[in-house]
Design an enzyme around this catalytic site. Structure first.
Site, PDB file in Angstrom:
ATOM      1  N   ASP A 436       0.801  -1.227   0.000  1.00  0.00           N
ATOM      2  CA  ASP A 436       0.000   0.000   0.000  1.00  0.00           C
ATOM      3  C   ASP A 436       0.836   1.281   0.000  1.00  0.00           C
ATOM      4  OD1 ASP A 436      -2.350  -1.473  -0.013  1.00  0.00           O
ATOM      5  OD2 ASP A 436      -2.466  -1.584   2.156  1.00  0.00           O
ATOM      6  N   ASN A 473       1.469  -6.395  -1.314  1.00  0.00           N
ATOM      7  CA  ASN A 473       0.052  -6.341  -0.973  1.00  0.00           C
ATOM      8  C   ASN A 473      -0.615  -5.139  -1.641  1.00  0.00           C
ATOM      9  OD1 ASN A 473      -2.427  -6.684   0.700  1.00  0.00           O
ATOM     10  ND2 ASN A 473      -1.734  -4.764   1.609  1.00  0.00           N
ATOM     11  N   GLU A 474      -1.578  -5.411  -2.507  1.00  0.00           N
ATOM     12  CA  GLU A 474      -2.563  -4.428  -3.003  1.00  0.00           C
ATOM     13  C   GLU A 474      -2.011  -3.271  -3.827  1.00  0.00           C
ATOM     14  OE1 GLU A 474      -4.548  -3.265   0.645  1.00  0.00           O
ATOM     15  OE2 GLU A 474      -6.240  -4.584   0.243  1.00  0.00           O
ATOM     16  N   ILE A 475      -0.714  -3.274  -4.172  1.00  0.00           N
ATOM     17  CA  ILE A 475      -0.227  -2.066  -4.864  1.00  0.00           C
ATOM     18  C   ILE A 475      -0.760  -1.998  -6.299  1.00  0.00           C
ATOM     19  CG2 ILE A 475       1.785  -0.689  -5.511  1.00  0.00           C
ATOM     20  CD1 ILE A 475       3.306  -1.901  -3.190  1.00  0.00           C
ATOM     21  N   ASP A 553     -10.357  -8.273  -4.333  1.00  0.00           N
ATOM     22  CA  ASP A 553     -10.115  -7.696  -3.006  1.00  0.00           C
ATOM     23  C   ASP A 553     -11.348  -6.838  -2.797  1.00  0.00           C
ATOM     24  OD1 ASP A 553      -9.157  -5.185  -1.526  1.00  0.00           O
ATOM     25  OD2 ASP A 553      -7.272  -6.290  -1.451  1.00  0.00           O
TER      26      ASP A 553
END
Ligand SMILES: *[C@@H]1O[C@H](CO)[C@@H](O)[C@H](O)[C@H]1NC(C)=O
Ligand SMILES: *[C@@H]1O[C@H](CO)[C@@H](O)[C@H](O)[C@H]1NC(C)=O
Ligand SMILES: *[C@@H]1O[C@H](CO)[C@@H](O)[C@H](O)[C@H]1NC(C)=O
Ligand SMILES: *[C@@H]1O[C@H](CO)[C@@H](O)[C@H](O)[C@H]1NC(C)=O
Ligand SMILES: *[C@@H]1O[C@H](CO)[C@@H](O)[C@H](O)[C@H]1NC(C)=O
Ligand SMILES: *[C@@H]1O[C@H](CO)[C@@H](O)[C@H](O)[C@H]1NC(C)=O
Length: 927
Positions: A436, A473-475, A553
């Site tokens: 993130d 994670n989630e980038i 997600d």
């Protein structure tokens, strides 16, 4: 117990006479920069733990100490050893640190050795010449730390960064600038984490002195097992022989003619491989070789799909018939691939939507991954033990989970965690520690990160439980959030620079057996070409209508749409989804004073970190979601989501007694959380038989790091929330579940199986009123035969609630399925109610079940109810953790026997006299 963290080092044996001085223990002094504090220190440890042990601060996890004592995390601390005896001067001497957290200047004999800056690296320094000229026989070692938040602020200053990546995107919870430093990212705060930013020598440390000739010391080793011809990310040919590629990293000089030997024994002790490796090369402190396995080793399978067969391996460096080093490893034979290839015509012919795959294949078989996301089990890793992981993993397995995602902003897990997962058959989706934010893509930062990745991949690669390496994670999904189909090129450059140019190669250079995916949530690749300069070209939002890609997600805190199935994402895999709830009263009571035990008390508000304090980006197209500005207002927003959801879907009659009221509120937030996840998991599992061919569901999140309102299914201390029981049930191999469209009244009932054998049996629907009386309507009550194929779903019933003739405000359908297949039988029960349980007419029909629980022998309880009872909740007193065979269940009038598995008991069995029982009635009455 932390000394077990790196068993590799402790176990590496050499016949040479080396001198190893173990620096772990409490012969250290901890001082602050001002000289106000000077107390005993430990290795491995953290300044907070040593200060707490010395009585300087209180327990960091009690009350508001995380904020009250935050000066500890922003102070500069020095760890100084006592004078170190037993050293031979004029000998090759190395300092070996298995982990330093994070920024320290290391001095030995008052001479600066080096400055370190990465929590996740092993640090080794040659101090031979310093020792040779040291005036004292017993020199002192010291590590002068600078607080990580200070370093992060300094590195984030545009005038000192080499790379000019200045908070291009950063989600911040407490201290800013975590993306500039290589430290556990959640140490700066997260939506479920406090921000201790601890400082210390967090792993074992040694002084190693080598013998004068032909002596080496093993620092790391690597084993990669794959099918001949296998390439990362591509399903291999399962008929090819196995290749074992192995190497040892060492310090010291190998004599001429040194070679590598391997022995691999099967569980009965019979040798599978024994002899020298071929193609041996020696370079840069690493010796490598390989062997083609003759014969067919037994395969390793995840839990539920076969045995977890493990082989013991010994890797030896041999020269002139002398063994210079011997490294034990335990390995398994399996292939596991994250398949992101295009959907084939053959798959389309089976009804699978076009697009691309995004699922795991184990030994050539598609598997439905059932599990959750894991975060660090404690803010202070040095007090985490193997027993803690054993309990946590047993909890996951007891919850019918087969995969855990080792999330990207904690720490790489200790070897022993993978050992346990190897034994238990849990697949560990493993991430590099980035999350993130955008990170620097050049200069020393990248060199630092590449060394970290190489070390960690080599350390963990031999474990059969290792399922995938994921870059962050989630980038990648963050790019789409900011720019949709057209993310700013500068942001794409940053993203690809680190996760596709650098880290993909860092992983692939070490292993051929493990797939790499750049981010936890992606639409997969457009192309994959191992010989291209950029081997993986990401698809991003370049999507074709009607096609399905990638994993999802999903978070939506608008409880109004929580059970509207059309709002759930349709993808090939669900990597994250969730909603927060309150932990139990007992968990709060262990750390908060009685005065703070209410829903929005100031301590609980402060412990709720949903939402971030800052989402910064220099891209003008992106604006932080509208949210109240200050910390307390944001916290209130997060707390309000929980209470709004509970009031929208459940009875919420206030109690007169404030403690009972708080307990009822906790119970309600846990019911909503569990129901919301169960609805989504059933949806994703049904997707295995729909065109999206969904093959995974990992909810957010398994465990807690402290007592706070979070997404966890298991609380800090080990108590199961209702969610863990709810997911255990909906993760059963065969489930029956209702899928309701409240707008049209349509209800479909499907049976889903993730077994590899087809199953056959019957399903049934029977309606009851809240009194628990059967409602005898011949068309509403149904029974039908069914079959479900391998990893598939079958629709068994369909009806419309508007055609039901009895009042839906007093009606609950009980759905049951009983099937057999592959030599086993399976049953599952579910329930369906058409209206929110907060509807006043429903609330007025909910009856007092006069429910009781009786202890009826060792760890066995009988629950008795006079009416239909919903969300029956057996609660434990303080002092015991473990799990009931069932909890949070619904029951018809009558008795139900429930057993309890004890994990930890400090009450000498007395807990069993204090088990209590509640049901939904508790929320419908003011008593
Ligand atoms: C900690 O060290 C940094 C870097 O040397 C320095 O800038 C800072 O003032 C120090 N902080 C304290 C509280 O001494
Ligand atoms: C190192 O410095 C300390 C003071 O900081 C001094 O007491 C000690 O004698 C020195 N040791 C050596 C070996 O020079
Ligand atoms: C960076 O340096 C420039 C010029 O010396 C100065 O004006 C500016 O304030 C500095 N920026 C920061 C964040 O220190
Ligand atoms: C929040 O962002 C502002 C700049 O947008 C920055 O000055 C501040 O330090 C940030 N605060 C935190 C806690 O990240
Ligand atoms: C050894 O290290 C040097 C310098 O880092 C590098 O150029 C070389 O490619 C390495 N050799 C091997 C075989 O890895
Ligand atoms: C979008 O994907 C198609 C293949 O599906 C590819 O040919 C095209 O080049 C891609 N466009 C971009 C902008 O990447």
């Amino acid at each position: 117990m932390a000394g077990l963290l790196f068993s590799l080092v402790a176990l590496a044996v050499s016949v040479q006479c080396k001198n190893i001085i173990d620096l772990t223990g409490n012969s250290w002094t901890l001082t602050d920069q001002q000289g106000n504090v000077s107390i005993p220190g430990s290795v491995p440890s953290y300044s907070q733990l040593d200060l707490f042990a010395a009585g300087v601060i209180g327990d960091p996890l009690v009350g508001d100490n995380d904020v009250f004592d935050n000066w500890v995390g922003t102070s500069n601390w020095t760890y100084t050893s006592h004078p170190i005896a037993g050293l031979k001067h004029n000998t090759s001497t190395y300092l070996v640190f298995e982990g330093i957290d994070t920024f320290a200047t290391i001095s030995f004999c008052n001479t600066t050795v080096a400055a370190v800056n990465n929590q996740f690296r092993q640090w080794i320094f040659d101090v031979t010449s310093i020792l040779a000229s040291c005036p004292t026989p017993n020199p002192v070692l010291s590590l002068a730390f600078t607080a990580a938040p200070i370093e992060a602020a300094y590195l984030g200053n545009p005038n000192v960064t080499e790379t000019s990546c200045l908070a291009c995107l950063e989600v911040a919870y407490y201290y800013p600038g975590r993306e500039f430093i290589r430290k556990q990212q959640s140490d700066f705060g997260w939506d479920w984490s406090p921000a201790f930013s601890p400082t210390g020598i967090w792993q074992p440390a040694y002084i190693v002195q080598l013998a004068p000739v032909s002596d080496i010391y093993v620092t790391n080793s690597m084993v990669d097992i794959y099918r001949q011809g296998q390439l990362n990310n591509i399903p291999p040919d399962q008929t090819q022989p196995w290749i074992v590629n192995a190497s040892i990293d060492y310090i010291g000089e190998l004599p001429k003619g040194a070679t590598l030997k391997a022995t691999i024994l099967d569980p009965s002790g019979a040798p599978l491989v024994s002899g020298p490796l071929v193609g041996v090369t020696i370079a840069n402190g690493t010796i490598t070789g390989s062997v083609t396995v003759k014969g067919s080793p037994k395969l390793w399978w995840p839990i539920g799909y076969g045995a977890q067969t493990l082989y013991s391996m010994t890797l030896e460096i041999v020269a002139s018939h002398t063994v210079l080093a011997s490294v034990p490893k335990r390995v398994g034979f399996r292939t596991i691939v994250l398949n992101q290839s295009p959907i084939s015509p053959a798959q389309e012919a089976l009804g699978i939507a076009p697009g691309a795959n995004w699922h795991f294949e184990i030994n050539g078989n598609e598997i439905f991954a059932k599990g959750s996301n894991m975060v660090p089990p404690d803010p202070f890793w040095t007090r985490v033990t193997k027993a803690d992981f054993q309990t946590l993993f047993e909890t996951a397995v007891a919850g019918n989970q087969n995969m855990l995602r080792v999330w990207a902003s904690g720490a790489y897990l200790p070897d022993y965690a993978y050992d346990l997962a190897d034994e238990m058959g849990l697949m560990l989706w493993t991430e590099l520690q980035f999350s993130d934010a955008t990170y620097p893509i050049a200069g020393p930062f990248v060199e630092n990160v590449l060394a970290e990745a190489a070390y960690q991949v080599r350390r963990l690669n031999h474990h059969p439980s290792l399922a995938v390496w994921c870059g962050n994670n989630e980038i990648e999904v963050g790019l789409a959030d900011i720019g949709g189909a057209n993310p700013p090129p500068a942001l794409v450059e940053l993203y690809e620079g680190l996760f596709l140019d650098s880290l993909l190669h860092a992983v692939w250079d070490q292993t051929r057996s493990i797939s790499y995916t750049p981010s936890s949530v992606t639409n997969g690749y457009l192309s994959l070409d191992h010989s291209a300069a950029l081997p993986m070209v990401e698809r991003y939002e370049n999507l074709t209508a009607g096609s399905v890609y990638g994993d999802t997600d999903y978070y939506d805190y608008d409880a109004d749409i929580a059970f509207n199935l059309s709002t759930y994402p349709v993808g090939r895999f669900a990597a994250e989804f969730g909603f927060h709830s309150q932990p139990s009263y007992e968990t709060y009571a262990a750390v908060l004073p009685a005065s703070e035990l209410s829903f929005n008390s100031s301590s609980i508000l402060a412990r709720n970190h949903h939402y971030p304090v800052n989402v910064t980006t220099f891209f003008s197209s992106y604006s932080d979601p509208p949210m109240p500005g200050n910390r307390t207002d944001r916290s209130l927003q997060g707390m309000g989501e929980m209470s709004t959801a509970a009031e929208m879907w459940l009875p919420s009659v206030a109690k007169k007694d404030p403690t009972s009221n708080f307990k009822a509120q906790i119970y309600a937030t846990q019911i909503f959380q569990s129901e919301f996840y169960r609805s989504q998991i059933a949806f994703y599992r049904r997707g295995s038989g729909l065109p999206q061919r969904t093959l995974g569901s990992l909810y957010w999140m398994l465990n807690d790091i402290w007592a706070a309102p979070t997404w966890a299914s298991v609380e800090y201390g080990g108590r199961w929330k209702m969610l863990h029981y709810g997911t255990k049930d909906i993760y059963e191999p065969v489930i029956i579940a209702p899928y309701h469209d409240a707008g049209t009244g349509d209800v479909q009932v499907w049976v889903t199986s993730d077994l590899w054998s087809p199953v056959k049996g019957t399903a049934q629907i029977q309606w009851y009123n809240w009194a628990g009386e059967a409602l005898g309507n011949g068309t509403a009550n149904m029974k039908a035969p069914l079959t479900v194929g391998k990893v598939n779903s079958t629709k068994v019933f369909e009806f419309n609630t508007f055609n039901i003739t009895f009042p839906l405000t007093d009606a609950v359908a009980v759905l049951t399925v009983a099937v057999s297949g592959g030599g086993k039988s399976y049953t599952h029960t579910h329930r369906f109610y058409a209206q929110s349980l907060a509807t006043p007419e429903v609330v007025s029909n909910i009856q007092n079940p006069n429910i009781t629980v009786t202890h009826s022998g060792t760890n066995t309880f009988i629950v008795e109810s006079k009416t239909l009872a919903a969300f029956v909740w057996l609660d434990l007193p303080a002092g015991v953790t473990g799990y009931f065979s069932d909890n949070g269940f619904w029951m018809l009038p009558g008795k139900k026997t429930v057993s309890f598995t004890v994990q930890h008991d400090t009450t000498a069995g007395k807990w069993s006299k204090s088990v209590t029982v509640d049901s939904l009635w508790t929320l419908a009455t003011s008593a």
